[in-house]
Write a protein that holds these residues in place. Structure first.
Motif, PDB file in Angstrom:
ATOM      1  N   VAL A 165       0.967  -1.154  -0.199  1.00 50.99           N
ATOM      2  CA  VAL A 165       0.285  -0.050   0.103  1.00 50.99           C
ATOM      3  C   VAL A 165       0.627   1.918   0.367  1.00 50.99           C
ATOM      4  O   VAL A 165       1.794   1.488   0.809  1.00 50.99           O
ATOM      5  CB  VAL A 165      -1.119   0.061   1.824  1.00 50.99           C
ATOM      6  CG1 VAL A 165      -1.204   1.141   1.086  1.00 50.99           C
ATOM      7  CG2 VAL A 165      -2.004  -1.247   1.355  1.00 50.99           C
ATOM      8  N   ARG A 169      -3.398   4.066  -0.925  1.00 50.25           N
ATOM      9  CA  ARG A 169      -3.613   3.320  -2.411  1.00 50.25           C
ATOM     10  C   ARG A 169      -2.879   1.988  -1.986  1.00 50.25           C
ATOM     11  O   ARG A 169      -1.545   1.428  -2.532  1.00 50.25           O
ATOM     12  CB  ARG A 169      -2.956   3.885  -3.034  1.00 50.25           C
ATOM     13  CG  ARG A 169      -4.595   4.757  -3.530  1.00 50.25           C
ATOM     14  CD  ARG A 169      -4.390   5.193  -4.952  1.00 50.25           C
ATOM     15  NE  ARG A 169      -3.185   5.599  -5.987  1.00 50.25           N
ATOM     16  CZ  ARG A 169      -2.679   6.989  -6.016  1.00 50.25           C
ATOM     17  NH1 ARG A 169      -3.231   7.369  -4.823  1.00 50.25           N
ATOM     18  NH2 ARG A 169      -1.054   7.362  -6.603  1.00 50.25           N
ATOM     19  N   GLN A 170      -3.557   0.898  -2.612  1.00 45.40           N
ATOM     20  CA  GLN A 170      -3.416  -0.847  -2.943  1.00 45.40           C
ATOM     21  C   GLN A 170      -2.556  -0.594  -4.219  1.00 45.40           C
ATOM     22  O   GLN A 170      -3.580  -0.746  -4.893  1.00 45.40           O
ATOM     23  CB  GLN A 170      -3.998  -2.130  -2.735  1.00 45.40           C
ATOM     24  CG  GLN A 170      -3.860  -2.965  -2.533  1.00 45.40           C
ATOM     25  CD  GLN A 170      -4.058  -3.494  -1.509  1.00 45.40           C
ATOM     26  OE1 GLN A 170      -4.592  -3.667  -0.909  1.00 45.40           O
ATOM     27  NE2 GLN A 170      -2.832  -4.346  -1.594  1.00 45.40           N
ATOM     28  N   SER A 171      -0.971  -0.615  -4.043  1.00 50.50           N
ATOM     29  CA  SER A 171      -0.525  -1.081  -5.195  1.00 50.50           C
ATOM     30  C   SER A 171      -0.110  -2.208  -5.962  1.00 50.50           C
ATOM     31  O   SER A 171       0.475  -2.969  -6.722  1.00 50.50           O
ATOM     32  CB  SER A 171       0.667   0.097  -5.373  1.00 50.50           C
ATOM     33  OG  SER A 171       1.583  -0.310  -4.701  1.00 50.50           O
TER      34      SER A 171
END
Ligand code: ADP
Ligand code: MG
Length: 595
Positions: A189, A193-195
């Motif tokens: 993250v 934001r989860q990447s």
């Protein structure tokens, strides 16, 4: 100058600089600790490219509360006994340097709970301040939070790039680790934001899918660990290296080398020469400037590789690097030649049913059962690979399986389109074939083979022809003299930029020789990459191949397709461009609204 022993804090900071270069190095060390702890889930969260904060949490074995402080002492490790053989290290860490180094240049909080403890112990360390300890509620495992990295090292901070590029270095580290460990569930993250999120299913293809998307993952080709090369064959029968993993087919490529992930015994490493070995295997299949995607694990006996070369442990040294180089190149080449799918007409579809994700039984975890998947191999492939890479040692490839690879289905020619493409029908749909590219592929392989067999068809000239060449052409002739000779050229300098031509490859004979040879050298000048021999073969193939725009008779097309079916890599021209586009019956039915 008086010689003094440095104060421990100063010595620690100097040493820390070697281990912790940038936020990504912190992430790498913490993730490796989590992997060594046997974690099945690892969550990485970073803010501001890791400069503001980094947290790595795992569900591993945890640290005994009484040992939490010791873990941060220099050279404290649970992974190496005194007197243990350094050459037999199986864990990722062993130097006991990471935690103290990180604590020397940042604020750190470690929270850890082994499964037999009811609560977690925590430890807060801040450079120059007393440590704080206590207990708190937390799940089993360890979580390390690092804040304000290099806040007190302005010089180091100045060397770092922008938060964005530090963030991408962090992402690269987590990606490599996730590909090396498909059995671990990774989550990354960044700034909330989860990447990245892998499933931890144990299937490399699933991990690739999380990183590169399902289309790419579906098309990736398996590299079997079967291609074993014995290290140092001549002198000892000790040890062997095997290569397992996946590589992209030639029609999927990237503009940079950053998509080639290499692991040694599942340790992420950086090694330019071995990266080059992967690329070499694609010779004649990729366009200039394009690079493959790969995730490859090299299994090397522990005593054959030294991981204690550098504090970051990203560099390793092999006892016999050439053997490793050869093993990678052969294994990748074999994967490419064995299973070469035809590019699909629909970019959303994985090319070829054998590589589809949907509806296929899941493949067993690659790392454990790679050998079982050895289903197809081309008869005599060892010879082909050997001839294509004369610089490497004789291959110790295992005997090829009995069934030859069906790289192309049998195609029925229907007609020609626009004087450029051949339209054909196969068992699974329609094929559009680029006549020039296809013919180039056929001729290219033929020229290479004739050179290998030292039997290039040569046209001797009764009367030598004087050539006046452009300066660039003269230099090319001089530079590639030997390669040109191997294909049948006999050219001799005559002084002042003049040359006499006594013989040339038969495919160039006829017509105005001066013009033909000039045109051929033009082509060769434009061929970038590859060695001289390859460039000669590519140029001869391009020169001899049927042009786009030429009307072909049905028989001529049938003959060309048949020759293409017999070639080793029918799906691409020597420059790596596709020779054909496949539209499956399914895709057509969908386009026509039949389903
Ligand atoms: P090394 O990994 O080289 O042993 P480190 O400084 O990275 O040195 O870690 C020191 C010790 O702390 C390790 O040997 C291990 O016992 C313990 N440790 C560190 N991180 C973890 C973790 N996430 N889970 C369990 N133990 C850990
Ligand atoms: Mg460590």
């Amino acid at each position: 100058m008086t010689i003094r022993v440095l104060r421990p804090e100063v010595a620690a900071r100097i040493a820390a600089g070697e281990v912790v270069e940038r936020p990504a190095s912190v992430v790498k060390e913490l993730v490796e600790n989590a992997l060594d702890a046997g974690a099945t889930r690892i969550a990485v969260e970073v803010a501001g490219g890791g400069l503001d904060s980094i947290r790595v949490s795992d569900d591993g074995c945890g640290i005994e509360p009484a040992e939490l402080e010791t873990a941060f002492a220099r050279h404290a490790t649970s992974k190496l006994d005194d007197g243990e053989d350094l050459s037999l290290i199986v864990t990722l860490g062993f130097r006991g340097e990471a935690l103290p180094s990180i604590a020397a240049v940042a604020e750190v909080q470690a929270v850890s709970r082994p499964s037999h403890c009811q609560a977690a112990a925590y430890l807060r360390l801040s450079p120059g301040a007393p440590s704080q300890q206590g207990t708190k509620g937390a799940p089993v495992g360890t979580s390390v939070t690092v804040r304000h990295l290099f806040a007190r090292q302005p010089a180091r901070r100045k060397f770092l790039r922008s938060a964005a590029s530090e963030a991408s270095a962090v992402a690269a580290v987590v990606t490599h680790c996730a590909l090396a460990h498909p059995e671990v569930r990774f989550s990354l993250v960044m700034d909330g934001r989860q990447s990245l999120a892998t499933t931890g299913s144990g299937y490399l293809r699933d991990a690739l899918s999380a990183v590169y998307g399902p289309e790419v993952a579906g098309a990736m080709l398996e590299v079997r660990p079967a291609a074993r090369a014995r290290l140092d064959e001549a002198t000892t029968a000790k040890g062997a290296v095997s290569v397992a993993g996946m590589v992209s087919p030639p029609h999927i490529s990237r503009a940079g080398r950053g998509y080639i992930s290499l692991f040694v015994n599942r340790r992420c490493i950086q090694n330019r020469r071995l990266t080059y070995a992967v690329e070499e295997a694609y010779q004649g299949m990729l366009m200039v400037g394009r690079h493959p995607i790969a995730a490859l694990d090299l299994r090397v006996p522990y005593e054959e590789v030294d991981v204690n070369v550098h504090p970051t442990k990203a560099e390793v040294r092999f006892r016999d690097e050439s053997a490793v180089f050869g093993a990678i190149q052969r294994a990748v080449r074999q994967a490419l030649l064995t299973a070469s799918p035809v590019p699909g007409g629909d970019p959303g579809q994985p090319p070829g049913p054998a590589f589809a994700l949907a509806g296929q039984p899941a493949m067993p975890p690659l790392w454990e059962h790679g050998l079982k998947l050895a289903t197809r191999a081309t008869a005599g492939i060892a010879g082909v690979i050997d001839a294509a890479s004369p610089s490497t040692a004789a291959p110790a490839v295992e005997p090829p399986a009995a069934t030859p690879a069906q790289t192309l289905p049998v195609l029925r020619v229907i007609g020609q389109f626009g004087g450029v493409y051949i339209v054909a029908e196969g068992p699974d749909g329609m094929y559009l074939i680029d006549q020039h590219a296809a013919h180039e592929r056929v001729l290219y392989e033929r020229f290479l083979q004739q050179r290998r067999q030292r039997s290039p068809p040569v046209q001797g000239l009764l009367e030598p022809v004087a050539l006046e060449l452009a300066p660039g052409h003269g230099a090319l002739l001089a530079q590639e003299e030997e390669a040109l000779r191997e294909y049948g050229f006999d050219v001799e300098p005559f002084g002042d930029g003049a040359y006499v031509l006594r013989a040339l490859p038969r495919s160039l004979a006829g017509g105005d020789l001066r013009q033909t040879v000039g045109g051929f050298l033009d082509l060769m000048q434009n061929e970038e990459g590859g060695d001289g021999r390859d460039r000669v073969a590519m140029s001869l193939a391009c020169h001899g191949a049927v042009r786009a725009g030429k009307t072909l008779a049905l028989d001529e097309m049938r003959e060309l397709i048949q020759q293409l079916e017999e070639s080793e890599a029918p799906q691409t021209c020597p420059h790596g461009r596709p020779t054909m586009i496949h539209m499956s019956a399914d895709v057509l039915a969908r386009e026509f609204g039949r389903r």
